[in-house]
Design a protein around this motif. Structure first.
Motif, PDB file in Angstrom:
ATOM      1  N   UNK A 180       0.824  -1.215   0.000  1.00  0.00           N
ATOM      2  CA  UNK A 180       0.000   0.000   0.000  1.00  0.00           C
ATOM      3  C   UNK A 180       0.857   1.263   0.000  1.00  0.00           C
ATOM      4  N   UNK A 181       2.058   1.163   0.599  1.00  0.00           N
ATOM      5  CA  UNK A 181       2.943   2.329   0.666  1.00  0.00           C
ATOM      6  C   UNK A 181       3.707   2.542  -0.640  1.00  0.00           C
ATOM      7  N   UNK A 182       3.538   1.633  -1.592  1.00  0.00           N
ATOM      8  CA  UNK A 182       4.215   1.773  -2.865  1.00  0.00           C
ATOM      9  C   UNK A 182       5.665   1.335  -2.853  1.00  0.00           C
ATOM     10  N   UNK A 183       6.039   0.543  -1.830  1.00  0.00           N
ATOM     11  CA  UNK A 183       7.406   0.022  -1.800  1.00  0.00           C
ATOM     12  C   UNK A 183       7.627  -0.863  -3.032  1.00  0.00           C
ATOM     13  N   UNK A 184       8.759  -0.698  -3.725  1.00  0.00           N
ATOM     14  CA  UNK A 184       8.994  -1.507  -4.925  1.00  0.00           C
ATOM     15  C   UNK A 184       9.120  -2.988  -4.585  1.00  0.00           C
ATOM     16  N   UNK A 185       8.604  -3.839  -5.469  1.00  0.00           N
ATOM     17  CA  UNK A 185       8.650  -5.285  -5.228  1.00  0.00           C
ATOM     18  C   UNK A 185      10.076  -5.804  -5.199  1.00  0.00           C
ATOM     19  N   UNK A 186      10.990  -5.099  -5.868  1.00  0.00           N
ATOM     20  CA  UNK A 186      12.386  -5.524  -5.892  1.00  0.00           C
ATOM     21  C   UNK A 186      13.223  -4.737  -4.891  1.00  0.00           C
ATOM     22  N   UNK A 187      12.538  -3.996  -3.996  1.00  0.00           N
ATOM     23  CA  UNK A 187      13.238  -3.246  -2.972  1.00  0.00           C
ATOM     24  C   UNK A 187      13.573  -4.110  -1.769  1.00  0.00           C
ATOM     25  N   UNK A 188      14.388  -3.572  -0.875  1.00  0.00           N
ATOM     26  CA  UNK A 188      14.851  -4.326   0.282  1.00  0.00           C
ATOM     27  C   UNK A 188      13.702  -4.778   1.185  1.00  0.00           C
ATOM     28  N   UNK A 189      12.764  -3.888   1.415  1.00  0.00           N
ATOM     29  CA  UNK A 189      11.673  -4.226   2.327  1.00  0.00           C
ATOM     30  C   UNK A 189      10.849  -5.392   1.801  1.00  0.00           C
ATOM     31  N   UNK A 190      10.502  -5.350   0.523  1.00  0.00           N
ATOM     32  CA  UNK A 190       9.697  -6.421  -0.072  1.00  0.00           C
ATOM     33  C   UNK A 190      10.487  -7.720  -0.123  1.00  0.00           C
ATOM     34  N   UNK A 191      11.770  -7.641  -0.472  1.00  0.00           N
ATOM     35  CA  UNK A 191      12.580  -8.854  -0.525  1.00  0.00           C
ATOM     36  C   UNK A 191      12.763  -9.456   0.863  1.00  0.00           C
ATOM     37  N   UNK A 192      12.896  -8.600   1.884  1.00  0.00           N
ATOM     38  CA  UNK A 192      13.005  -9.111   3.250  1.00  0.00           C
ATOM     39  C   UNK A 192      11.730  -9.851   3.653  1.00  0.00           C
ATOM     40  N   UNK A 193      10.596  -9.331   3.246  1.00  0.00           N
ATOM     41  CA  UNK A 193       9.333 -10.000   3.538  1.00  0.00           C
ATOM     42  C   UNK A 193       9.235 -11.328   2.797  1.00  0.00           C
TER      43      UNK A 193
END
Length: 261
Positions: A180-193
């Motif tokens: 929802x926050x628009x974090x990129x799917x290939x960003x660190x946060x998404x990859x950590x998840x």
């Protein structure tokens, strides 16, 4: 001849309430009223009712029946042909469901040894689709990883499942927040998840190398039933499944094979 609502109800085998509904909808209004104001149906009304019930038996919605009956020049055959195609499609679908049900009776397990009450208490909205579980069993039953996963699942207690679901619920909240926050799917946060999801599978069910995790994530996009086991429909957003798949594959790229333990 004129017939009361009660008499027509008896003739046609439908309820008085249904007749009142047809009247209110303008589909079948009685031709006359008694001196006391009660509805009275004529022979012509009964003939129209027969047509209505015929189309209803074939599954036509009331608005389509009204369209057919409203225009004497309407080509009812076209409507019947369309309904015939739809019914054949439904028959084919039901036959497939019968086959799945027959297979499910053979399988008789999902690997979760809980009573129905415990399942509801622990899983809540996250439910096991029997057709999906059955098809997965038939497809993967001879694979060692599948057998190991089912064996581990069967060993979990109610308390274990409560922990599993609590972990999953917390993870879903953080996944949807990132999306929802628009974090990129290939960003660190998404990859950590994504990595957290992989570790969750490995911790509770079966070793999950990144290539296996990638195949699981691919299933989230190709089969909504698979994604529903991870994110319940009420928590899903359009594009969330592809987002998670991209994050999973991006996480696999950033990791070395030695990290797959």
């Amino acid at each position: 001849m004129s017939y009361s609502v009660g008499q027509v109800s008896g003739f046609a085998g439908i309820t008085v309430r249904t007749l009142h509904h047809y009247d209110k909808a303008g589909l079948l209004s009685p031709s006359d009223r008694s001196p006391a104001g009660y509805r009275l149906y004529s022979d012509a009304d009964l003939s129209r009712l027969q047509q209505i019930l015929f189309y209803r038996e074939l599954g036509f919605p009331l608005d389509e029946i009204a369209t057919i009956l409203a225009d004497p020049q309407a080509n009812a055959l076209d409507h019947l042909r369309a309904r015939h195609r739809l019914l054949n499609d439904q028959i084919s679908k039901l036959q497939r469901l019968v086959e799945v049900a027959e297979q499910a009776m053979e399988v008789q397990r999902t690997g979760v040894e809980l009573s129905p009450e415990e399942r509801f208490e622990v899983f809540g909205e996250v439910t096991f689709d029997l057709t999906y579980a059955t098809q997965a069993h038939l497809k993967w039953q001879h694979r060692e990883s599948y057998q190991r996963s089912m064996a581990r699942a069967a060993e979990h207690s109610k308390e274990d499942w409560a922990k599993i679901m609590a972990e999953a619920a917390d993870w879903r909240l953080r996944l949807t927040a990132a999306f929802d926050a628009g974090e990129p799917a290939e960003g660190e946060r998404a990859m950590d998840l994504a990595e957290e999801h992989r570790q969750h599978i490995a911790r509770w069910f079966t070793p999950c190398p990144t290539d296996v995790h990638g195949r699981i994530a691919d299933g989230f996009v190709t089969d909504p039933r698979a994604f529903a086991l991870t994110v319940p429909p009420t928590e899903q957003r359009p594009g969330l499944a592809p987002y998670l798949r991209t994050a999973v594959h991006a996480n696999a790229v950033r990791r070395s094979p030695a990290d797959d333990a």
